[in-house]
Every structure is written in C-alpha cells, then in structure tokens.
Design a protein around this motif. Structure first.
Motif, PDB file in Angstrom:
ATOM      1  N   ARG A  11     113.881  29.920  60.660  1.00 17.49           N
ATOM      2  CA  ARG A  11     113.964  28.903  59.598  1.00 17.49           C
ATOM      3  C   ARG A  11     114.281  29.559  58.259  1.00 17.49           C
ATOM      4  NH1 ARG A  11     109.525  27.100  62.268  1.00 17.49           N
ATOM      5  NH2 ARG A  11     108.109  27.831  60.648  1.00 17.49           N
ATOM      6  N   CYS A  12     113.685  30.717  57.996  1.00 20.12           N
ATOM      7  CA  CYS A  12     113.983  31.433  56.755  1.00 20.12           C
ATOM      8  C   CYS A  12     115.461  31.827  56.710  1.00 20.12           C
ATOM      9  CB  CYS A  12     113.108  32.679  56.630  1.00 20.12           C
ATOM     10  SG  CYS A  12     111.368  32.347  56.307  1.00 20.12           S
ATOM     11  N   ALA A  13     115.967  32.394  57.795  1.00 20.40           N
ATOM     12  CA  ALA A  13     117.375  32.807  57.846  1.00 20.40           C
ATOM     13  C   ALA A  13     118.290  31.598  57.677  1.00 20.40           C
ATOM     14  CB  ALA A  13     117.662  33.520  59.162  1.00 20.40           C
ATOM     15  N   ASP A  14     117.946  30.493  58.323  1.00 19.31           N
ATOM     16  CA  ASP A  14     118.770  29.284  58.227  1.00 19.31           C
ATOM     17  C   ASP A  14     118.824  28.731  56.801  1.00 19.31           C
ATOM     18  OD1 ASP A  14     119.240  29.447  60.942  1.00 19.31           O
ATOM     19  OD2 ASP A  14     117.819  27.848  61.473  1.00 19.31           O
ATOM     20  N   SER A  15     117.784  29.032  56.026  1.00 17.51           N
ATOM     21  CA  SER A  15     117.767  28.534  54.646  1.00 17.51           C
ATOM     22  C   SER A  15     118.363  29.534  53.656  1.00 17.51           C
ATOM     23  CB  SER A  15     116.335  28.174  54.224  1.00 17.51           C
ATOM     24  OG  SER A  15     115.569  29.346  54.033  1.00 17.51           O
ATOM     25  N   GLY A  16     118.862  30.667  54.166  1.00 14.43           N
ATOM     26  CA  GLY A  16     119.512  31.636  53.292  1.00 14.43           C
ATOM     27  C   GLY A  16     118.640  32.786  52.834  1.00 14.43           C
ATOM     28  N   ALA A  17     117.436  32.914  53.390  1.00 17.16           N
ATOM     29  CA  ALA A  17     116.543  34.005  52.981  1.00 17.16           C
ATOM     30  C   ALA A  17     117.116  35.339  53.442  1.00 17.16           C
ATOM     31  CB  ALA A  17     115.150  33.805  53.549  1.00 17.16           C
ATOM     32  N   ARG A  18     117.137  36.293  52.540  1.00 18.16           N
ATOM     33  CA  ARG A  18     117.579  37.647  52.856  1.00 18.16           C
ATOM     34  C   ARG A  18     116.413  38.631  52.830  1.00 18.16           C
ATOM     35  NH1 ARG A  18     121.020  35.041  54.538  1.00 18.16           N
ATOM     36  NH2 ARG A  18     123.179  34.950  53.882  1.00 18.16           N
ATOM     37  N   TYR A  19     115.315  38.214  52.237  1.00 22.20           N
ATOM     38  CA  TYR A  19     114.103  39.029  52.184  1.00 22.20           C
ATOM     39  C   TYR A  19     112.934  38.099  52.457  1.00 22.20           C
ATOM     40  CZ  TYR A  19     110.255  41.857  50.450  1.00 22.20           C
ATOM     41  OH  TYR A  19     109.075  42.536  50.349  1.00 22.20           O
ATOM     42  N   VAL A  20     112.064  38.502  53.386  1.00 20.74           N
ATOM     43  CA  VAL A  20     110.894  37.697  53.729  1.00 20.74           C
ATOM     44  C   VAL A  20     109.669  38.590  53.731  1.00 20.74           C
ATOM     45  CG1 VAL A  20     109.798  36.212  55.458  1.00 20.74           C
ATOM     46  CG2 VAL A  20     112.293  36.158  55.167  1.00 20.74           C
ATOM     47  N   GLU A  21     108.681  38.215  52.932  1.00 22.92           N
ATOM     48  CA  GLU A  21     107.403  38.908  52.875  1.00 22.92           C
ATOM     49  C   GLU A  21     106.423  38.087  53.704  1.00 22.92           C
ATOM     50  OE1 GLU A  21     105.761  40.648  48.990  1.00 22.92           O
ATOM     51  OE2 GLU A  21     104.535  38.865  49.347  1.00 22.92           O
ATOM     52  N   LEU A  22     106.372  38.357  55.006  1.00 24.81           N
ATOM     53  CA  LEU A  22     105.577  37.585  55.959  1.00 24.81           C
ATOM     54  C   LEU A  22     104.334  38.373  56.344  1.00 24.81           C
ATOM     55  CD1 LEU A  22     105.485  35.083  57.886  1.00 24.81           C
ATOM     56  CD2 LEU A  22     106.725  36.493  59.540  1.00 24.81           C
ATOM     57  N   PHE A  23     103.210  37.697  56.349  1.00 26.19           N
ATOM     58  CA  PHE A  23     101.981  38.343  56.801  1.00 26.19           C
ATOM     59  C   PHE A  23     101.107  37.331  57.515  1.00 26.19           C
ATOM     60  CE2 PHE A  23     101.285  36.863  52.535  1.00 26.19           C
ATOM     61  CZ  PHE A  23     100.004  36.357  52.529  1.00 26.19           C
TER      62      PHE A  23
END
Length: 99
Positions: free
Chosen positions: A75-87
């Motif tokens: 979902r992040c990639a589909d929305s254009g996210a290039r950096y994700v700080e996931l925890f």
C-alpha cells in the motif's frame, strides 16, 4: 510525487479485511459489525484499544507477520512512498506466544 511514511505502526496499518481474516483463522471473536471496515470506527479510546488488542492477537506466526508487512508495504509503494519507517510493538504479541 515521491513520499515518505514516517513512524508507521505495523499493527495500526493492518487492513481491516486482513484483520478479519486473521481473526477468523485464529478463532478470535470480533465485535459486532455490518461491514469489515466498521471494525475501525471508534467511539472511544476503549473501543480503539479493544480493536488494537485484537489486531495484535490475530498476528501470531511468521506467515501472519509476513502477510501484514507485505500488504502494508505494498500500500505504501502504491501510494508513491519511497521511504518507509515501519516498526512494530513486540510486547503486544507476547501474550499469544510470539517469541
């Protein structure tokens, strides 16, 4: 436009349909609801905490963690996210035997 997703809680990013599916897989009883998306409609902090606890209890094994992580990052990639700080919050899963 490229985006960044900062401070993203895995347990808070589980899709409602995935949550319902995992809850059924693990025989967890969910609050009454008409549509699966209704599970994420809260009237109070207590309602939110109940659902948060159920989401955590529904993620039990490696396959469950893989599924919710992959779907979240997709979902992040589909929305254009290039950096994700996931925890995630490991202590929220200990009561279900997750090591």
């Amino acid at each position: 436009m490229p985006k960044a997703e900062l401070h993203l809680h895995l347990e808070g990013a589980v899709d409602a349909a995935t949550f319902a599916s995992l809850a059924a897989k693990h025989s967890l009883e969910l609050p009454p609801h008409d549509e699966v998306g209704d599970l994420y409609q809260y009237d109070s902090l207590a309602d939110f905490l109940l659902i948060y606890s159920l989401v955590c209890r529904s993620i039990r094994g490696e396959a469950d963690f893989r599924r919710v992580t992959y779907e979240c990052l997709q979902r992040c990639a589909d929305s254009g996210a290039r950096y994700v700080e996931l925890f995630f919050s490991p202590e929220s899963h200990f009561e279900m035997g997750v090591e």
